[in-house]
Design a protein around this motif. Structure first.
Motif, PDB file in Angstrom:
ATOM      1  N   VAL A 241       0.836  -1.195   0.000  1.00  9.21           N
ATOM      2  CA  VAL A 241       0.000   0.000   0.000  1.00  9.21           C
ATOM      3  C   VAL A 241       0.870   1.244   0.000  1.00  9.21           C
ATOM      4  O   VAL A 241       1.804   1.362   0.806  1.00  9.21           O
ATOM      5  N   ILE A 242       0.563   2.144  -0.906  1.00  8.10           N
ATOM      6  CA  ILE A 242       1.176   3.472  -0.946  1.00  8.10           C
ATOM      7  C   ILE A 242       0.055   4.484  -0.727  1.00  8.10           C
ATOM      8  O   ILE A 242      -0.926   4.498  -1.468  1.00  8.10           O
ATOM      9  N   MET A 243       0.212   5.299   0.292  1.00  9.20           N
ATOM     10  CA  MET A 243      -0.853   6.226   0.664  1.00  9.20           C
ATOM     11  C   MET A 243      -0.384   7.655   0.443  1.00  9.20           C
ATOM     12  O   MET A 243       0.643   8.085   0.984  1.00  9.20           O
ATOM     13  N   SER A 244      -1.118   8.389  -0.370  1.00  8.84           N
ATOM     14  CA  SER A 244      -0.791   9.780  -0.645  1.00  8.84           C
ATOM     15  C   SER A 244      -1.281  10.660   0.499  1.00  8.84           C
ATOM     16  O   SER A 244      -2.450  10.590   0.911  1.00  8.84           O
ATOM     17  N   VAL A 245      -0.387  11.481   1.031  1.00 10.57           N
ATOM     18  CA  VAL A 245      -0.711  12.343   2.175  1.00 10.57           C
ATOM     19  C   VAL A 245      -0.355  13.772   1.809  1.00 10.57           C
ATOM     20  O   VAL A 245       0.819  14.105   1.610  1.00 10.57           O
ATOM     21  N   SER A 246      -1.373  14.611   1.677  1.00 14.00           N
ATOM     22  CA  SER A 246      -1.118  16.026   1.439  1.00 14.00           C
ATOM     23  C   SER A 246      -1.077  16.815   2.740  1.00 14.00           C
ATOM     24  O   SER A 246      -0.422  17.843   2.843  1.00 14.00           O
ATOM     25  N   ALA A 254      -8.671   8.448   8.563  1.00 16.00           N
ATOM     26  CA  ALA A 254      -9.677   7.496   8.082  1.00 16.00           C
ATOM     27  C   ALA A 254      -9.107   6.639   6.952  1.00 16.00           C
ATOM     28  O   ALA A 254      -9.318   5.420   6.896  1.00 16.00           O
ATOM     29  N   ALA A 255      -8.359   7.272   6.047  1.00 17.60           N
ATOM     30  CA  ALA A 255      -7.734   6.517   4.964  1.00 17.60           C
ATOM     31  C   ALA A 255      -6.665   5.576   5.503  1.00 17.60           C
ATOM     32  O   ALA A 255      -6.487   4.450   5.001  1.00 17.60           O
ATOM     33  N   LEU A 256      -5.935   5.993   6.538  1.00 11.01           N
ATOM     34  CA  LEU A 256      -4.922   5.134   7.138  1.00 11.01           C
ATOM     35  C   LEU A 256      -5.549   3.903   7.785  1.00 11.01           C
ATOM     36  O   LEU A 256      -5.020   2.790   7.662  1.00 11.01           O
ATOM     37  N   ARG A 257      -6.675   4.081   8.455  1.00  9.03           N
ATOM     38  CA  ARG A 257      -7.365   2.919   9.050  1.00  9.03           C
ATOM     39  C   ARG A 257      -7.796   1.935   7.962  1.00  9.03           C
ATOM     40  O   ARG A 257      -7.698   0.719   8.138  1.00  9.03           O
ATOM     41  N   TYR A 258      -8.267   2.458   6.850  1.00 11.39           N
ATOM     42  CA  TYR A 258      -8.658   1.569   5.751  1.00 11.39           C
ATOM     43  C   TYR A 258      -7.441   0.856   5.170  1.00 11.39           C
ATOM     44  O   TYR A 258      -7.497  -0.339   4.846  1.00 11.39           O
ATOM     45  N   ALA A 259      -6.332   1.587   5.021  1.00  9.25           N
ATOM     46  CA  ALA A 259      -5.128   0.975   4.470  1.00  9.25           C
ATOM     47  C   ALA A 259      -4.630  -0.154   5.369  1.00  9.25           C
ATOM     48  O   ALA A 259      -4.144  -1.185   4.881  1.00  9.25           O
ATOM     49  N   ARG A 260      -4.768  -0.016   6.681  1.00 14.01           N
ATOM     50  CA  ARG A 260      -4.336  -1.071   7.605  1.00 14.01           C
ATOM     51  C   ARG A 260      -5.184  -2.329   7.449  1.00 14.01           C
ATOM     52  O   ARG A 260      -4.718  -3.437   7.745  1.00 14.01           O
ATOM     53  N   GLY A 322       2.922 -12.136  -7.405  1.00 18.22           N
ATOM     54  CA  GLY A 322       1.750 -12.245  -6.537  1.00 18.22           C
ATOM     55  C   GLY A 322       1.503 -11.028  -5.679  1.00 18.22           C
ATOM     56  O   GLY A 322       0.666 -11.062  -4.773  1.00 18.22           O
ATOM     57  N   GLU A 323       2.193  -9.927  -5.946  1.00 22.81           N
ATOM     58  CA  GLU A 323       2.042  -8.710  -5.142  1.00 22.81           C
ATOM     59  C   GLU A 323       1.263  -7.664  -5.926  1.00 22.81           C
ATOM     60  O   GLU A 323       1.504  -7.450  -7.113  1.00 22.81           O
ATOM     61  N   THR A 324       0.316  -7.030  -5.258  1.00 26.04           N
ATOM     62  CA  THR A 324      -0.477  -5.955  -5.850  1.00 26.04           C
ATOM     63  C   THR A 324      -0.151  -4.648  -5.170  1.00 26.04           C
ATOM     64  O   THR A 324      -0.149  -4.572  -3.927  1.00 26.04           O
ATOM     65  N   ILE A 325       0.141  -3.649  -5.965  1.00 27.87           N
ATOM     66  CA  ILE A 325       0.401  -2.317  -5.419  1.00 27.87           C
ATOM     67  C   ILE A 325      -0.921  -1.562  -5.369  1.00 27.87           C
ATOM     68  O   ILE A 325      -1.592  -1.387  -6.390  1.00 27.87           O
ATOM     69  N   THR A 326      -1.294  -1.134  -4.190  1.00 29.26           N
ATOM     70  CA  THR A 326      -2.566  -0.427  -3.981  1.00 29.26           C
ATOM     71  C   THR A 326      -2.276   1.010  -3.571  1.00 29.26           C
ATOM     72  O   THR A 326      -1.545   1.245  -2.599  1.00 29.26           O
ATOM     73  N   GLY A 359      -1.406  -4.377 -12.532  1.00 30.15           N
ATOM     74  CA  GLY A 359      -1.001  -4.694 -11.167  1.00 30.15           C
ATOM     75  C   GLY A 359      -1.072  -3.543 -10.201  1.00 30.15           C
ATOM     76  O   GLY A 359      -0.516  -3.633  -9.102  1.00 30.15           O
ATOM     77  N   ILE A 360      -1.716  -2.429 -10.572  1.00 27.90           N
ATOM     78  CA  ILE A 360      -1.844  -1.269  -9.692  1.00 27.90           C
ATOM     79  C   ILE A 360      -3.322  -0.958  -9.508  1.00 27.90           C
ATOM     80  O   ILE A 360      -4.063  -0.840 -10.475  1.00 27.90           O
ATOM     81  N   VAL A 361      -3.732  -0.865  -8.244  1.00 30.74           N
ATOM     82  CA  VAL A 361      -5.124  -0.566  -7.900  1.00 30.74           C
ATOM     83  C   VAL A 361      -5.163   0.769  -7.176  1.00 30.74           C
ATOM     84  O   VAL A 361      -4.330   1.019  -6.283  1.00 30.74           O
ATOM     85  N   ILE A 362      -6.102   1.632  -7.563  1.00 26.01           N
ATOM     86  CA  ILE A 362      -6.251   2.942  -6.917  1.00 26.01           C
ATOM     87  C   ILE A 362      -7.563   2.960  -6.149  1.00 26.01           C
ATOM     88  O   ILE A 362      -8.625   2.664  -6.701  1.00 26.01           O
ATOM     89  N   ILE A 363      -7.484   3.274  -4.871  1.00 26.51           N
ATOM     90  CA  ILE A 363      -8.668   3.334  -4.013  1.00 26.51           C
ATOM     91  C   ILE A 363      -8.742   4.722  -3.397  1.00 26.51           C
ATOM     92  O   ILE A 363      -7.775   5.174  -2.760  1.00 26.51           O
ATOM     93  N   ASN A 364      -9.845   5.393  -3.610  1.00 32.39           N
ATOM     94  CA  ASN A 364     -10.048   6.670  -2.947  1.00 32.39           C
ATOM     95  C   ASN A 364     -10.963   6.459  -1.754  1.00 32.39           C
ATOM     96  O   ASN A 364     -12.021   5.834  -1.858  1.00 32.39           O
ATOM     97  N   VAL A 365     -10.553   6.955  -0.621  1.00 31.48           N
ATOM     98  CA  VAL A 365     -11.314   6.815   0.630  1.00 31.48           C
ATOM     99  C   VAL A 365     -11.982   8.152   0.909  1.00 31.48           C
ATOM    100  O   VAL A 365     -11.319   9.110   1.331  1.00 31.48           O
ATOM    101  N   PRO A 366     -13.274   8.272   0.667  1.00 33.94           N
ATOM    102  CA  PRO A 366     -13.932   9.571   0.833  1.00 33.94           C
ATOM    103  C   PRO A 366     -14.151   9.924   2.301  1.00 33.94           C
ATOM    104  O   PRO A 366     -14.390   9.054   3.140  1.00 33.94           O
TER     105      PRO A 366
END
Length: 376
Positions: A241-246, A254-260, A322-326, A359-366
């Motif tokens: 998981v790579i999480m963008s933090v501005s 909230a996005a960090l809890r989802y990423a965990r 077998g690894e997915t980058i999210t 192999g890259i998935v983008i998830i937006n956590v509103p």
């Protein structure tokens, strides 16, 4: 209907010759006939012109009623975009209606609403359709006549079985195809310089586009088919998981809890544009980041998307089997469309850049911020 139309056409032609009506862009032949017969523009004249107007409106409405259904049928067969098969909230093919309205508006603008210039397009298109349909029916009767009695052949949209008298019916449809083809050719030759050339060029172009769409859908269906899929590949064993933090705020947490919930391998990424702001983000992350590592990307040219894309590309090169980058992106959801334009939608920007990469998935956590009534 054919008798009514024929008698009406002959009668109008006869009267036009008697009153010596001449076609012009300023006044139609029917208006000249009515004005002459009723001796001016009185009540009877207005009634006839009003009735003609209503008939033309109904004729235009027929196109908006039937083209969306015809477009949906072709879209269902894969010759037009699938969106034309969707029904709107009023249970009509609203996208087909909008498409026809746009096309009609473009034609009116190009031909400057000149009936004289638009008639060849209509006439050639209509008689070409008649020719194709009549020829198709003649061919169908030919195939029916060469079937043995009791034998049925299922084709797309119909079932063929032997019928007596097929020769007579084939002759009628064949004769109709020849007649309409002759009319179409006459129109194409005599009205070529007046706009008929557009149809002669546009028709093969449209047919090419239709078959290109059809071949695209067939290729896509073949690639997605499960018929020769074989063994189901193993599921991805882990997420990276790579999480963008501005900035560090409630939406970020909230996005960090989802990423965990997805993985323990999480990397927060912050693009450093202003060093002072970056230091504040780092300090807040040390307090609220729950021990998740943070990577600070320098952006000397004050770019935001490009440094993140570069970092993701480097991580993708090191991806294990077998690894997915999210990519998890906190997304602020505005309360109204008016305030939505005040915020940058990072998730959409990243999705537009990364959606073609495997192999890259983008998830937006509103996250939503509800303003309290009376809050200032």
């Amino acid at each position: 209907m054919s008798l009514i139309l024929g008698s009406l056409f002959l009668a109008l032609s006869f009267l036009t010759g008697k009153v010596q009506a001449v076609f012009s862009e300023e006044e139609t032949v029917i208006s000249q006939l009515a004005r002459t017969i009723y001796d001016g523009r009185g009540a009877l004249y207005l009634m006839l012109i009003s009735g003609t107007t209503v008939i033309l409106i109904m004729a235009a409405n027929t196109a908006f009623a039937d083209f969306p259904r015809l477009g949906a049928l072709h879209a269902g067969d894969g010759f037009l975009p699938r969106q034309l098969t969707y029904r709107g909230s009023r249970l009509v093919y609203s996208r087909g209606i909008v498409t026809l309205a746009v096309i009609a508006s473009i034609l009116i603008i190009i031909f400057q609403a000149s009936v004289t210039r638009l008639i060849p397009l209509y006439a050639i298109g209509v008689f070409l359709s008649f020719t194709l349909s009549q020829a198709g029916m003649a061919r169908r009767w030919w195939k029916i006549g060469h079937l043995a009695e009791g034998v049925e052949v299922v084709e797309p949209g119909s079932t063929l079985k032997y019928e007596k008298g097929w020769q007579y019916r084939m002759m009628i449809n064949g004769f109709g195809a020849v007649c309409t083809a002759v009319v179409m050719v006459v129109f194409a030759v005599t009205k070529f310089k007046e706009g008929a050339w557009v149809v002669l060029i546009l028709t093969p172009v449209l047919v090419t586009i239709f078959f290109s769409i059809h071949h695209h859908y067939k290729r896509l269906a073949k690639k997605l088919s499960l018929d020769n899929f074989g063994v189901i590949p193993p599921h991805a064993m882990r997420h990276r998981v790579i999480m963008s933090v501005s900035g560090v705020h409630q939406g970020t947490l909230a996005a960090l809890r989802y990423a965990r919930m997805l993985s323990d391998d999480i990397t927060a990424v912050h693009v450093t544009i202003e060093p002072a702001d970056a230091e504040k983000v780092r300090q807040k992350w040390e307090t609220w980041g729950e021990g998740v590592r943070m990577v600070m990307l320098d952006s000397p040219y004050r770019l935001f998307i490009e440094p993140i894309l570069g970092y993701i590309a480097e991580v993708a090169k090191q991806r294990q089997p077998g690894e997915t980058i999210t990519i998890v992106v906190p997304e602020f959801v505005a309360e109204s469309r008016l305030t939505e334009i005040l915020h940058t939608n990072t998730a959409d920007l990243l999705r537009s850049q990364l959606r073609r990469q495997h192999g890259i998935v983008i998830i937006n956590v509103p996250y939503h911020v509800h303003e309290e009534v009376g809050e200032h």
